[in-house]
Design a protein around this motif. Sequence first.
Motif, PDB file in Angstrom:
ATOM      1  N   VAL A   1       0.839  -1.160   0.040  1.00 52.90           N
ATOM      2  CA  VAL A   1      -0.026   0.075  -0.054  1.00 52.90           C
ATOM      3  C   VAL A   1       0.827   1.204   0.079  1.00 52.90           C
ATOM      4  N   ILE A   2       0.723   2.081  -0.727  1.00 53.33           N
ATOM      5  CA  ILE A   2       1.309   3.518  -0.868  1.00 53.33           C
ATOM      6  C   ILE A   2       0.190   4.551  -0.655  1.00 53.33           C
ATOM      7  N   ARG A   3       0.266   5.380   0.326  1.00 47.59           N
ATOM      8  CA  ARG A   3      -0.825   6.428   0.619  1.00 47.59           C
ATOM      9  C   ARG A   3      -0.343   7.657   0.078  1.00 47.59           C
ATOM     10  N   ASN A   4      -1.271   8.492  -0.212  1.00 48.08           N
ATOM     11  CA  ASN A   4      -1.084   9.923  -0.526  1.00 48.08           C
ATOM     12  C   ASN A   4      -0.275  10.175  -1.798  1.00 48.08           C
ATOM     13  N   VAL A   5      -0.416   9.584  -2.938  1.00 53.42           N
ATOM     14  CA  VAL A   5       0.327   9.764  -3.956  1.00 53.42           C
ATOM     15  C   VAL A   5      -0.263  10.716  -4.880  1.00 53.42           C
ATOM     16  N   ASP A   6       0.291  11.377  -5.718  1.00 61.23           N
ATOM     17  CA  ASP A   6       0.018  12.489  -6.801  1.00 61.23           C
ATOM     18  C   ASP A   6      -0.131  11.680  -7.907  1.00 61.23           C
ATOM     19  N   ALA A   7      -1.251  10.971  -8.198  1.00 60.34           N
ATOM     20  CA  ALA A   7      -1.597  10.344  -9.499  1.00 60.34           C
ATOM     21  C   ALA A   7      -1.517  10.973 -10.698  1.00 60.34           C
ATOM     22  N   ALA A   8      -1.775  12.523 -10.716  1.00 65.40           N
ATOM     23  CA  ALA A   8      -1.716  13.309 -11.808  1.00 65.40           C
ATOM     24  C   ALA A   8      -0.537  13.994 -12.283  1.00 65.40           C
ATOM     25  N   ALA A   9       0.659  13.428 -11.326  1.00 63.03           N
ATOM     26  CA  ALA A   9       2.199  13.950 -11.749  1.00 63.03           C
ATOM     27  C   ALA A   9       2.478  13.492 -13.280  1.00 63.03           C
ATOM     28  N   PRO A  10       3.306  14.468 -13.698  1.00 64.79           N
ATOM     29  CA  PRO A  10       3.639  13.888 -15.063  1.00 64.79           C
ATOM     30  C   PRO A  10       4.762  12.727 -15.040  1.00 64.79           C
ATOM     31  N   THR A  11       4.895  12.090 -15.824  1.00 69.94           N
ATOM     32  CA  THR A  11       5.951  11.210 -16.055  1.00 69.94           C
ATOM     33  C   THR A  11       7.176  11.860 -16.518  1.00 69.94           C
ATOM     34  N   PRO A  12       8.389  11.750 -16.039  1.00 66.06           N
ATOM     35  CA  PRO A  12       9.609  11.962 -16.318  1.00 66.06           C
ATOM     36  C   PRO A  12       9.907  11.867 -17.898  1.00 66.06           C
TER      37      PRO A  12
ATOM     38  N   PHE B   1      -2.776   0.443  -4.072  1.00 69.25           N
ATOM     39  CA  PHE B   1      -2.540  -1.072  -3.762  1.00 69.25           C
ATOM     40  C   PHE B   1      -1.519  -1.577  -4.865  1.00 69.25           C
ATOM     41  N   LEU B   2      -0.431  -1.835  -4.808  1.00 63.43           N
ATOM     42  CA  LEU B   2       0.804  -2.254  -6.069  1.00 63.43           C
ATOM     43  C   LEU B   2       0.728  -3.728  -5.686  1.00 63.43           C
ATOM     44  N   GLU B   3       0.506  -4.425  -6.970  1.00 62.16           N
ATOM     45  CA  GLU B   3       0.380  -5.890  -6.980  1.00 62.16           C
ATOM     46  C   GLU B   3       1.609  -6.284  -7.771  1.00 62.16           C
ATOM     47  N   SER B   4       2.297  -7.533  -7.363  1.00 71.28           N
ATOM     48  CA  SER B   4       3.456  -8.185  -7.940  1.00 71.28           C
ATOM     49  C   SER B   4       3.061  -9.411  -7.725  1.00 71.28           C
ATOM     50  N   ALA B   5       2.490 -10.247  -8.730  1.00 70.86           N
ATOM     51  CA  ALA B   5       1.993 -11.642  -8.415  1.00 70.86           C
ATOM     52  C   ALA B   5       2.604 -12.868  -9.254  1.00 70.86           C
ATOM     53  N   PHE B   6       2.951 -13.907  -9.137  1.00 75.85           N
ATOM     54  CA  PHE B   6       3.137 -15.105  -9.880  1.00 75.85           C
ATOM     55  C   PHE B   6       2.038 -15.950 -10.346  1.00 75.85           C
ATOM     56  N   PHE B   7       1.853 -15.953 -11.629  1.00 74.09           N
ATOM     57  CA  PHE B   7       0.860 -16.814 -12.023  1.00 74.09           C
ATOM     58  C   PHE B   7       1.309 -18.022 -12.958  1.00 74.09           C
ATOM     59  N   PHE B   8       0.813 -19.174 -12.715  1.00 70.66           N
ATOM     60  CA  PHE B   8       1.375 -20.442 -13.260  1.00 70.66           C
ATOM     61  C   PHE B   8       1.087 -20.244 -14.793  1.00 70.66           C
ATOM     62  N   PRO B   9       2.031 -20.509 -15.862  1.00 73.40           N
ATOM     63  CA  PRO B   9       1.673 -20.479 -17.078  1.00 73.40           C
ATOM     64  C   PRO B   9       0.420 -21.329 -17.647  1.00 73.40           C
ATOM     65  N   ASP B  10       0.137 -22.364 -17.069  1.00 74.23           N
ATOM     66  CA  ASP B  10      -0.917 -23.155 -17.265  1.00 74.23           C
ATOM     67  C   ASP B  10      -2.215 -22.481 -17.158  1.00 74.23           C
ATOM     68  N   ALA B  11      -2.273 -21.721 -16.107  1.00 75.09           N
ATOM     69  CA  ALA B  11      -3.401 -20.921 -15.426  1.00 75.09           C
ATOM     70  C   ALA B  11      -3.730 -20.091 -16.378  1.00 75.09           C
ATOM     71  N   VAL B  12      -2.852 -19.342 -17.120  1.00 72.13           N
ATOM     72  CA  VAL B  12      -3.045 -18.297 -18.035  1.00 72.13           C
ATOM     73  C   VAL B  12      -2.998 -18.501 -19.441  1.00 72.13           C
ATOM     74  N   ALA B  13      -2.344 -19.473 -20.083  1.00 70.17           N
ATOM     75  CA  ALA B  13      -2.118 -19.677 -21.412  1.00 70.17           C
ATOM     76  C   ALA B  13      -3.613 -19.940 -21.884  1.00 70.17           C
ATOM     77  N   GLY B  14      -3.904 -19.313 -22.933  1.00 67.34           N
ATOM     78  CA  GLY B  14      -4.923 -19.382 -23.976  1.00 67.34           C
ATOM     79  C   GLY B  14      -6.300 -18.611 -23.682  1.00 67.34           C
ATOM     80  N   ARG B  15      -6.283 -18.170 -22.422  1.00 66.00           N
ATOM     81  CA  ARG B  15      -7.356 -17.447 -21.743  1.00 66.00           C
ATOM     82  C   ARG B  15      -7.608 -16.297 -22.492  1.00 66.00           C
ATOM     83  N   ALA B  16      -6.653 -15.241 -22.627  1.00 63.24           N
ATOM     84  CA  ALA B  16      -6.795 -14.044 -23.421  1.00 63.24           C
ATOM     85  C   ALA B  16      -7.261 -14.258 -24.869  1.00 63.24           C
TER      86      ALA B  16
END
Length: 683
Positions: A108-119, A220-235
Motif C-alpha cells: 500500500v502506498i498512500r497520498n500519491v499524486d497520480a496526476a504527476a507527469p511522467t519524467p 495498492f501495488l500488486e506483483s504476483a506469480f501466475f502459473f503458465p498453465d493457468a493463463v495460457a490461451g485465456r486471453a
Amino acid sequence: MNVPESWLRSFCNPSISGKQLADRLTMAGVEVESYEPVPGLGDHVFTLKLTPNRADCLSVLGVAREVAAITEAKLKLPEIKPVLAKSKAKHPVKLTSPEGCGRFAGRVIRNVDAAAPTPGWMRSRLERAGQRSISALVDVTNYVMLELGRPLHVYDLDKLRGPIDVRWGRKAEKVLLLNEQEVEVDETVLCITDDSGVIGLGGIMGGESTKADAATKHIFLESAFFFPDAVAGRARRYNFASDASHRFERGVDFANNVQGIERATRLILEVCGGEPGPTLDKVARLPKRKPVRMRVARAQKVLGVSISAAEMRDALTRLALPVKREKDALSVMPPSYRFDLAIEEDLIEEVARIYGFERIAAHPPRVAATMLPVPEAKRSLHVLRGRLAATDYREVINFSFVAPDWEADFAGEHNPIRLLNPLASHQSVMRTSLIGSLIEVVRKNLSRKVPRIRVFEVGRVFLRDAAAPEGPLSVAGVRQPVRIGAAAYGTALAEQWGVAARKVDFFDAKADLENLAAPLSLRCEAGTHPAFHPGRSARVLVDGRPAGWLGELHPKWQQKYELPQAPVLFELDAEALESVPLPQVTVPSRYPPVVRDMALLVDAGVAAEALLEAMTAEKSPIVARVEVFDLYQDPSLPAGKKSLAFRVVMQDTERTLTDAEADAARDALVALLGHRFSATLRT
C-alpha cells in the motif's frame, strides 16, 4: 520485443558495435529482426523475434544476460534497495487457488499524486521500447515490466471492497476490463476478486472498477506469480492479448516479485510521492525445479563436435547457470527465470548456442549405397501405382478416418473401429473399405465441374481380427491390409473428334483391372456387394483366389450421394497382385496357325468362364488358345438356351497342321463341352 540500445548498454556494454551485437544475438538463437536508428535521439532499437520458449528475454535485463554470456562483457545488475515503510497500512490478500497463483506480493502506498507527469527520460525509454505513455503510475509499472520482466498492476485502494482473493471464476460472473471489454468468466479462468466480485483476470488484465486514475490518492501495488498453465490461451479466448498475458503464459521469474515491488515503489515515490507501507509477500506454491543432468559424451554425439567438459561448463557458467560436475556429466539447477530448461537436450542447445553454431562444421550424411535385391517374383506397390497412372488414373491420398455412414453404406459394416478422440464427427471411425473415400473424391471433383474423373488410392483399411498380432506399426486384434481402389466416372474416353462419346461402363473398368493384374490370371464371377449394383458387379478372383470386387455403384447410393451418373469402382487386396510368376520362355512357331470357330448352344445359366476353364484344362497340345468372341440370345433359340461362339487357335512348333488334325482337336472340345455342360453345336 523492442529494446533500446542505450537502455541495454546500461546493463551490459560490450566493446562491439550495435550491428555486430545484433548479428551475435541472432547467431546465438535470439533472433534480431531489425536494428534501426531512432530519428533525432542518437539511439538505436533492437527488434527481437523471440520463440515462445525464451520468455526470459522479454525484458532488457534478460537480453542483457544473453549479451553478457555471448560477449563475455560484465553484467551490471540494477541495484534495488528495499524502501523502508513509513506507515503500517496493509491490504489483506487470500490465495484460494494456489495452483493458479502461487505467490502474491503487494504494498500500500498512500497520498500519491497520480496526476504527476511522467519524467521525460522514462517516457522517452518507453516510447523507444514501443510503449505509449499513459499516466505516471501506469508508466512506472510498464517501465519495471520492460526492465525486469516483472508485470505489475496498480489498484485504487479506495475502490477495493474487502480482501483481494485469487480464485477460479464462477459461471455467469462478468468483469469490465481496462480495454473496455466486458467478458464472462467460468471455472477455467483465474480471477482477481474482492467482496464485490471479479475485478480482474489473473495474469491478463485488470478491471475498470478498481483502476487507478488521476483522482487516485491511495494505491495498492500488486506483483504476483501466475502459473503458465493457468493463463495460457485465456486471453485468446476473449480475442485480445496483453503484455502481461504474453509473459505469464510463457513463464515469469517467480523469485523477483519483491524486487519488482521495491523497484516500482522507489520510482513511484520519485515521481508521485507518497507514504509506502510494508511489503506483503504471500507464498503459497512455487514451481519445483529439478536438476537437469547432461552427459558429456551424449552432448558431443548430438553436436557432432568434440567439445570438452571444461568448455561445456564454461558455456553454462557464462549463462549464469549453477553448474556441478558429476563424473561424466554436468548437472544444472535451472534458475527461476528459465522455464525452458527441463531435459538434457535443453542444456545441449545452450552449450551449442554459446559455443557458436558457426563453429560446428556441416558434414553431409554418409550412406552406404547398397543395391537391394529385387525378386523377379515380387512387384512393389510403386509398380502397381505406375500401371494405374499409365491407364489415365490419378492417385489420391485420403484420411483413414471416415464417416460411420460410409462404412454402413459401402461396406455393410455397422460396427467399425471407433476413435476415442476423433478430429471431427464425420471422421470418427477407421475405414474398412476405400470405396467411401473414392466416392467423396468423385463428388468433390464434380462440384468443381470436372466432367471426367479417374482416381485411385493405395492405402490401408482396418479390420477387426482377434488373431492379428501386435507389432511395431500394428495393434493387437486389428488387421491392416493394404488395398488398391479405383473409381471411373464420366465418359470412357476424353472428348475427341474421332470417337463418339459414351459413358464409362463395367467392362471399361474391367479392362483397366486386367491391365493392372497382368500377367496374373484374373476372373470375375457374379456376386453381390453392399456398394454395387446387384446386376452389374462381380467378385474378382486372382489365380482362383478371392481378391476383391468390381462393379457399378448401387442406384440408391447414387441417389443418396447426388451423383448424376453411377461411377464404376474396383477394390482389391494389394497382396494378391504383388506376387507374379517368373517369366516363361516360349519358342515362337515358324508354322502358320489354324483357326476354327464353333458356336455352341448351352443353358442360359452356364457361365462362359466355366466353358473356357474346362477347355483350357483338357485341350489338345496343338491348341494354343481358346477365346470367346460372341454371345447370341434370341427368341428363335430354344427356350432357356443361349449361343456362345468360341475361336480355337491351333499351332505346332514342328510342322504345319492338317485340316484333319485341326478338325479333330475342335471336335474333341465340342465333345468335352457336350459331356460336361450338355452343349451342342448350333447350325
